[in-house]
Write a protein that holds these residues in place. Structure first.
Motif: not given
Length: 579
Positions: A516-524
């Motif tokens: 899983s690749s998780v991004s929050a508010n546009g940032d990895l």
């Protein structure tokens, strides 16, 4: 309200005596026939029959890199039993878990028992009943209830805790507001001859002000609610039928507000002494009327609903008020039943009161289409902007503390799926699906129209099965985008899993891995690798043993110190006994 509760407590056994003592005269059933099943069991010597299953589990957790999120060892027990005593059948369900010492949360315990005989059913423990859409509507409660269905009649009653209190400190982990313990009572009587129906219901809920010690300035206040409702259906002919639902709600938003003196006893007063009117009280109505037509090509419907300003029931999750809507619908099948079609179209008007700040009209509708292109290809599509309340699961990121189950009101939703069977034998298939939902948050009992959230999901999955060898393979990719409470998250997750039968059919082993690749508010933010291995051993026809181990490895990609690398190891051992 003590007077009201005492009336219910007196009314319930009185109705039972009347029903039991007048079966022959009121419903035409003879007493000997009613007890015949018990007499036959006594004569045969079959006094007790018990069937069901019991499952015990032990969970181990070890985490490195961040603080513990649960206790190292946890035990749980689940039971589902059917107890039959002389023909009196009682399904029993229970679930228990040890205490979570990490967050100092109490152990959960769920149990429910609903014995029944003929047309008598009792409910004890954690149960759920639905009286009507505008009063008690499927909300879980802990207490007791009873349903009697002799012949064409219905009598139902319940009393229990609708929700337990939540202290301020208990909600600090997930920033939840405190709530009072809420108790509820309800009664419903009705008649149904198969074509015509009529029912009356009364529901009452009240928060226990002593369950929390909050200052008078607190925004959370104890509430009280009383809902009266009549609902019914009339089959006018084979072609047309009419259904209706009328509800009147009295709501006090603060039970510690002053009581109004010299209030009248009508529906907008004390309601025949059943409700204490206060300075915080308000009265509102909700009603719906529907007409169903049955032409040869399908079914047509015409529906009107109006929910008054401020209408609310504490026996329901939540629903939009201060609105009215008219809709027309059709359900039919086309192309020799290869196409199924269901559609609704209407107008919704918001802001009914003169004090409403915002209002207006909007076009509402829904469409559900299912198409079978061939024996191996089928598709479905559904689109709706009708308002409804539901429990939504929020996909969480490993480092974000957020409640994974939230209550929201859906404003718009759409789903589409296509299944393609790739081989003639049906061994392999490809599934493509996607969904989108726009919803408003529900905080406590209020809908926050300003807090609009969006949920996007897309999935592609390939599956292969070989029945002779007991081998199954699934390869999938999941994409999830969530905009919830100001946090935008994106999760892209490919995965593969396989299952194989060993030693005949008695042992099955499964293995899976996902990235899983998780991004929050546009940032990895992080990358997560989850590995799973499990075995299931069918010891015999009654017993089975399940072992599973899951390893989660999180690699933080953020410079924020609170987003740390961690490794989470979970082991589960389950034993199941069926009888």
């Amino acid at each position: 309200m003590l007077v009201y509760i005492s009336r219910i407590k007196l009314f319930a056994p009185l109705c039972c005596l009347l029903l039991l003592g007048n079966i022959q005269t009121l419903w035409g059933q003879d007493v000997e026939g009613f007890w015949s099943g018990i007499n036959e069991r006594i004569q045969s010597g079959e006094y007790l029959k018990v069937s069901g299953n019991v499952q015990a589990g032990l969970r181990y957790n070890s985490i490195n890199g961040i603080g513990a999120r649960q206790a190292p060892f946890q035990a749980n027990l689940n039971a589902g039993l059917l107890i039959d005593i002389l023909g009196i059948k009682g399904p029993f369900a229970a679930a228990f878990s040890s205490q979570n010492t990490t967050y100092q949360l109490p152990a959960y315990a769920f149990y429910g028992f609903s014995p029944s005989y003929k047309w008598i059913k009792l409910h004890f423990g954690d149960r759920s009943l639905s009286f009507s859409p505008y009063s008690l509507n499927g909300l879980n409660f802990r207490g007791f209830g009873m349903e009697l269905t002799p012949g064409k009649f219905y009598f139902g009653i319940m009393r229990g805790r609708l929700r337990r209190e939540r202290l301020i400190d208990a909600g600090a982990i997930q920033n939840l507001d405190p709530i009072y313990r809420r108790m509820g009572s309800g009664v419903k009587v009705g008649f149904d001859n198969g074509t015509d129906q009529i029912a009356l219901s009364l529901f009452h809920a009240r928060d226990d002000a002593s369950s929390l010690d909050l200052p008078d300035s607190a925004s959370v206040r104890p509430q009280e609610n009383l809902v009266l409702e009549v609902q019914g259906k009339k089959q006018i002919s084979d072609f047309i039928s009419l259904d209706f639902n009328f509800a009147h709600s009295a709501l006090s938003r603060d039970t510690e507000a002053p009581i109004l003196e010299d209030i009248n006893g009508g529906l907008n007063g004390s309601i025949l002494g059943l409700f204490k009117a206060r300075s915080s009280s308000s009265y509102n109505q909700a009603y719906g009327i529907g007409i169903k037509l049955a032409p040869k090509f399908g079914q047509l419907s015409l529906d009107y609903e109006r929910i008054g300003t401020g209408f609310q029931s504490l026996g329901s999750l939540a629903f939009l008020n201060d609105t009215e809507q008219f809709s027309a619908g059709v359900n039919t099948s086309l192309a020799e039943n290869k196409i199924s079609l269901g559609a609704n179209l209407g107008i919704q008007r918001n802001g009914l009161s003169d004090q409403a700040i915002t209002g207006g009209n909007r076009l509402i509708g829904s469409i559900n289409v299912g198409v079978s292109f061939s024996d191996r290809i089928s598709s479905s599509l559904s689109v709706s902007n009708f308002n409804y309340t539901l429990r939504q699961r929020v996909s969480t990121v490993p480092f974000v503390v957020v409640d994974s189950i939230v209550i929201v009101q859906s404003n718009f939703s759409t789903q589409a799926a296509t299944t393609i069977i790739l081989s003639e034998e049906g061994q392999s298939a490809l599934t493509l699906s996607g969904a989108y939902q726009n919803a408003s948050s529900v905080n406590g009992d209020e809908i926050e129209n300003t807090a609009v959230n969006s949920f996007y999901t897309a999935m592609a999955a390939y599956s292969f099965s070989q029945e002779d060898s007991g081998f199954n393979l699934t390869v999938s990719t999941l994409a999830n985008f969530t905009e919830f409470n100001g946090l935008n998250t994106r999760i892209l997750s490919p995965s593969v899993s396989a299952q194989k039968s060993l030693f005949g059919e008695s042992v099955k082993a499964d293995l899976g891995i996902s990235y899983s690749s998780v991004s929050a508010n546009g940032d990895l933010a992080s990358t997560v690798i989850e590995s799973r291995f499990g075995t299931n051993w069918d010891i015999n026809d009654q017993q089975s043993l399940r072992f599973q181990i899951v390893l989660v490895n999180n690699q933080s990609k953020s410079s924020n110190a609170q987003f740390s690398n961690f490794r989470d190891l979970n082991g589960n051992l389950f034993y199941r006994f069926s009888f």
